[in-house]
Scaffold this motif. Structure first.
Motif, PDB file in Angstrom:
ATOM      1  N   GLN A  99       0.789  -1.223   0.000  1.00 22.90           N
ATOM      2  CA  GLN A  99       0.000   0.000   0.000  1.00 22.90           C
ATOM      3  C   GLN A  99       0.825   1.279   0.000  1.00 22.90           C
ATOM      4  N   GLY A 100       2.125   1.155   0.172  1.00 21.63           N
ATOM      5  CA  GLY A 100       2.966   2.346   0.191  1.00 21.63           C
ATOM      6  C   GLY A 100       2.892   3.052   1.534  1.00 21.63           C
ATOM      7  N   LYS A 101       2.939   4.386   1.519  1.00 18.60           N
ATOM      8  CA  LYS A 101       2.935   5.159   2.761  1.00 18.60           C
ATOM      9  C   LYS A 101       1.583   5.067   3.448  1.00 18.60           C
ATOM     10  N   MET A 102       1.602   4.786   4.764  1.00 18.01           N
ATOM     11  CA  MET A 102       0.373   4.690   5.567  1.00 18.01           C
ATOM     12  C   MET A 102       0.548   5.537   6.829  1.00 18.01           C
ATOM     13  N   THR A 103      -0.436   6.344   7.121  1.00 17.29           N
ATOM     14  CA  THR A 103      -0.418   7.145   8.351  1.00 17.29           C
ATOM     15  C   THR A 103      -1.501   6.647   9.285  1.00 17.29           C
ATOM     16  N   TRP A 104      -1.249   6.759  10.597  1.00 20.14           N
ATOM     17  CA  TRP A 104      -2.217   6.258  11.564  1.00 20.14           C
ATOM     18  C   TRP A 104      -2.131   7.038  12.859  1.00 20.14           C
ATOM     19  N   PRO A 105      -3.264   7.290  13.497  1.00 21.33           N
ATOM     20  CA  PRO A 105      -3.287   8.051  14.750  1.00 21.33           C
ATOM     21  C   PRO A 105      -2.887   7.171  15.931  1.00 21.33           C
ATOM     22  N   TYR A 106      -2.388   7.818  16.970  1.00 23.64           N
ATOM     23  CA  TYR A 106      -2.059   7.081  18.179  1.00 23.64           C
ATOM     24  C   TYR A 106      -2.258   7.978  19.395  1.00 23.64           C
ATOM     25  N   LEU A 183      12.701  15.983  24.257  1.00 23.33           N
ATOM     26  CA  LEU A 183      13.147  14.933  23.346  1.00 23.33           C
ATOM     27  C   LEU A 183      12.867  13.594  24.013  1.00 23.33           C
ATOM     28  N   LYS A 184      12.123  12.734  23.326  1.00 24.62           N
ATOM     29  CA  LYS A 184      11.787  11.456  23.983  1.00 24.62           C
ATOM     30  C   LYS A 184      11.578  10.361  22.950  1.00 24.62           C
ATOM     31  N   GLY A 185      11.632   9.150  23.479  1.00 21.39           N
ATOM     32  CA  GLY A 185      11.374   7.972  22.677  1.00 21.39           C
ATOM     33  C   GLY A 185      10.468   7.019  23.410  1.00 21.39           C
ATOM     34  N   LEU A 186       9.849   6.117  22.671  1.00 22.72           N
ATOM     35  CA  LEU A 186       9.029   5.074  23.278  1.00 22.72           C
ATOM     36  C   LEU A 186       9.356   3.754  22.601  1.00 22.72           C
ATOM     37  N   ILE A 187       9.127   2.683  23.325  1.00 22.74           N
ATOM     38  CA  ILE A 187       9.316   1.348  22.776  1.00 22.74           C
ATOM     39  C   ILE A 187       8.099   0.511  23.114  1.00 22.74           C
ATOM     40  N   ALA A 188       7.584  -0.199  22.104  1.00 27.44           N
ATOM     41  CA  ALA A 188       6.393  -1.029  22.260  1.00 27.44           C
ATOM     42  C   ALA A 188       6.529  -2.226  21.334  1.00 27.44           C
ATOM     43  N   PRO A 189       5.763  -3.285  21.563  1.00 31.84           N
ATOM     44  CA  PRO A 189       5.775  -4.403  20.608  1.00 31.84           C
ATOM     45  C   PRO A 189       5.321  -3.924  19.227  1.00 31.84           C
ATOM     46  N   SER A 190       5.885  -4.495  18.182  1.00 29.92           N
ATOM     47  CA  SER A 190       5.577  -4.037  16.826  1.00 29.92           C
ATOM     48  C   SER A 190       4.114  -4.243  16.456  1.00 29.92           C
ATOM     49  N   ARG A 191       3.383  -5.084  17.201  1.00 30.62           N
ATOM     50  CA  ARG A 191       1.979  -5.310  16.878  1.00 30.62           C
ATOM     51  C   ARG A 191       1.124  -4.078  17.112  1.00 30.62           C
ATOM     52  N   VAL A 192       1.651  -3.077  17.842  1.00 27.95           N
ATOM     53  CA  VAL A 192       0.885  -1.858  18.067  1.00 27.95           C
ATOM     54  C   VAL A 192       0.768  -1.042  16.787  1.00 27.95           C
ATOM     55  N   SER A 193       1.627  -1.316  15.801  1.00 30.78           N
ATOM     56  CA  SER A 193       1.569  -0.612  14.526  1.00 30.78           C
ATOM     57  C   SER A 193       0.608  -1.333  13.581  1.00 30.78           C
ATOM     58  N   VAL A 195       0.738  -1.100  10.498  1.00 30.26           N
ATOM     59  CA  VAL A 195       1.560  -1.464   9.342  1.00 30.26           C
ATOM     60  C   VAL A 195       2.453  -2.637   9.731  1.00 30.26           C
ATOM     61  N   ALA A 196       2.446  -3.691   8.932  1.00 34.59           N
ATOM     62  CA  ALA A 196       3.246  -4.872   9.249  1.00 34.59           C
ATOM     63  C   ALA A 196       4.721  -4.514   9.309  1.00 34.59           C
ATOM     64  N   MET A 197       5.403  -4.953  10.371  1.00 36.13           N
ATOM     65  CA  MET A 197       6.833  -4.724  10.544  1.00 36.13           C
ATOM     66  C   MET A 197       7.533  -6.061  10.656  1.00 36.13           C
ATOM     67  N   ASP A 198       8.776  -6.128  10.148  1.00 36.20           N
ATOM     68  CA  ASP A 198       9.528  -7.380  10.258  1.00 36.20           C
ATOM     69  C   ASP A 198      10.403  -7.418  11.498  1.00 36.20           C
ATOM     70  N   GLY A 199      10.313  -6.391  12.347  1.00 31.30           N
ATOM     71  CA  GLY A 199      11.017  -6.388  13.616  1.00 31.30           C
ATOM     72  C   GLY A 199      10.063  -6.691  14.762  1.00 31.30           C
ATOM     73  N   SER A 200      10.613  -7.013  15.908  1.00 27.30           N
ATOM     74  CA  SER A 200       9.795  -7.355  17.071  1.00 27.30           C
ATOM     75  C   SER A 200       9.305  -6.131  17.821  1.00 27.30           C
ATOM     76  N   TYR A 201       9.978  -4.995  17.667  1.00 28.21           N
ATOM     77  CA  TYR A 201       9.663  -3.800  18.445  1.00 28.21           C
ATOM     78  C   TYR A 201       9.482  -2.584  17.535  1.00 28.21           C
ATOM     79  N   MET A 202       8.641  -1.671  18.008  1.00 16.89           N
ATOM     80  CA  MET A 202       8.469  -0.386  17.354  1.00 16.89           C
ATOM     81  C   MET A 202       9.055   0.689  18.264  1.00 16.89           C
ATOM     82  N   PHE A 203       9.819   1.595  17.676  1.00 18.64           N
ATOM     83  CA  PHE A 203      10.406   2.715  18.404  1.00 18.64           C
ATOM     84  C   PHE A 203       9.800   4.007  17.871  1.00 18.64           C
ATOM     85  N   GLY A 204       9.252   4.810  18.778  1.00 19.10           N
ATOM     86  CA  GLY A 204       8.756   6.122  18.399  1.00 19.10           C
ATOM     87  C   GLY A 204       9.672   7.202  18.951  1.00 19.10           C
TER      88      GLY A 204
END
Length: 270
Positions: A99-106, A183-193, A195-204
């Motif tokens: 689908q290309g670029k996908m945006t999503w609210p959080y 300045l901050k970051g977050l870490i969560a399981p990739s299932r919260v996205s 968009v399918a990810m091939d990694g186990s974690y998502m970093f915001g």
């Protein structure tokens, strides 16, 4: 010498009685603990953020940038330590192979432990112009929760716990207001996205700017560790009362000595 001994004895008795009757209050590094409604802050901010995985991240980094806004409420227990609850939210952007670029609210609500590094290292100063405040926290994140994002991304709402870590830069504008860069970051399981990810974690990652308003009692009072200002005043009153009692005893002893001398003189005359 007798007066000095009486004074020391009176102060010792007053200190003992006051210490037994007055419970100790929690304190830290010589500062009197504040009340529940003292040293609160409200913070608002806005800026930009991006989401990445620990796997591959297709697409250009610039096209992944989107917006964030946040609102926080902080309670400082001491010039060095405090707790904050913050609600941050906005949109992330990812790329999907089909689908290309996908945006999503959080939305991400989290509680943070705040450490005023400047006060910790440099000591508390009421007129300090800059504060460095690292923080770490934990909370709950929900993403892709609107009807339009369900349709656009062909998936439902995603939810997960997440951790956050960051650095808040506070620039004092007045006794009540600060300008902030966070300045901050977050870490969560990739299932919260969505968009399918091939990694186990998502970093915001995000960078925001905003303002802080401090209300109710804004400063800090130094005092004897373990006691409040009211306790210290009670001790001073007890010492003053004991000194008055010692002075009265001294007068009474002088009068008794005079009466005894007069009695001895009468006996000698007879």
């Amino acid at each position: 010498m007798k007066k000095l001994i009486l004074l020391f004895a009176a102060v010792a008795l007053a200190t003992s009685a006051w210490a037994q009757d007055t419970p100790k209050k929690p304190s830290f590094a010589g500062f009197v603990s504040n009340g529940f409604w003292d040293n609160w802050e409200i913070t608002v901010g806005a800026g930009a953020g991006t989401a990445l995985s620990n796997g591959t991240n297709p697409g250009s980094f610039g096209n992944r940038i989107n917006f964030e806004a946040n609102f926080g409420l902080t309670k400082w227990f001491h010039p060095v330590t405090g707790m904050r609850i913050q609600l941050q939210g906005g949109r992330f952007a990812n790329y999907d192979a089909a689908q290309g670029k996908m945006t999503w609210p959080y939305l991400f609500v989290h509680t943070d432990f705040m450490l005023n590094f400047s006060n910790w290292v440099g000591g508390y100063r009421e007129d300090r112009a800059y504060y460095a405040v690292p923080f770490a926290g934990f909370g709950y994140m929900a993403s892709n929760f609107t009807d339009s994002s369900h349709e656009d991304n062909l998936t439902g709402t995603h939810q997960s716990f997440a951790f956050t870590l960051g650095w808040l830069n506070k620039f004092r504008l007045s006794p009540s207001f600060d300008f902030n860069i966070e300045l901050k970051g977050l870490i969560a399981p990739s299932r919260v996205s969505p968009v399918a990810m091939d990694g186990s974690y998502m970093f915001g990652f995000s960078a925001t700017a905003g303002f802080t308003y401090r209300f109710n009692k804004r400063g800090w009072q130094r005092g004897v560790a373990g006691y409040t200002a009211a306790d210290i005043q009670a001790f001073q009153d007890a010492v003053a009362a004991s000194m008055a009692t010692a002075a009265a005893m001294e007068v009474e002893n002088a009068q008794l000595a005079q009466q005894l001398a007069a009695s001895q003189a009468e006996l000698a005359a007879t």
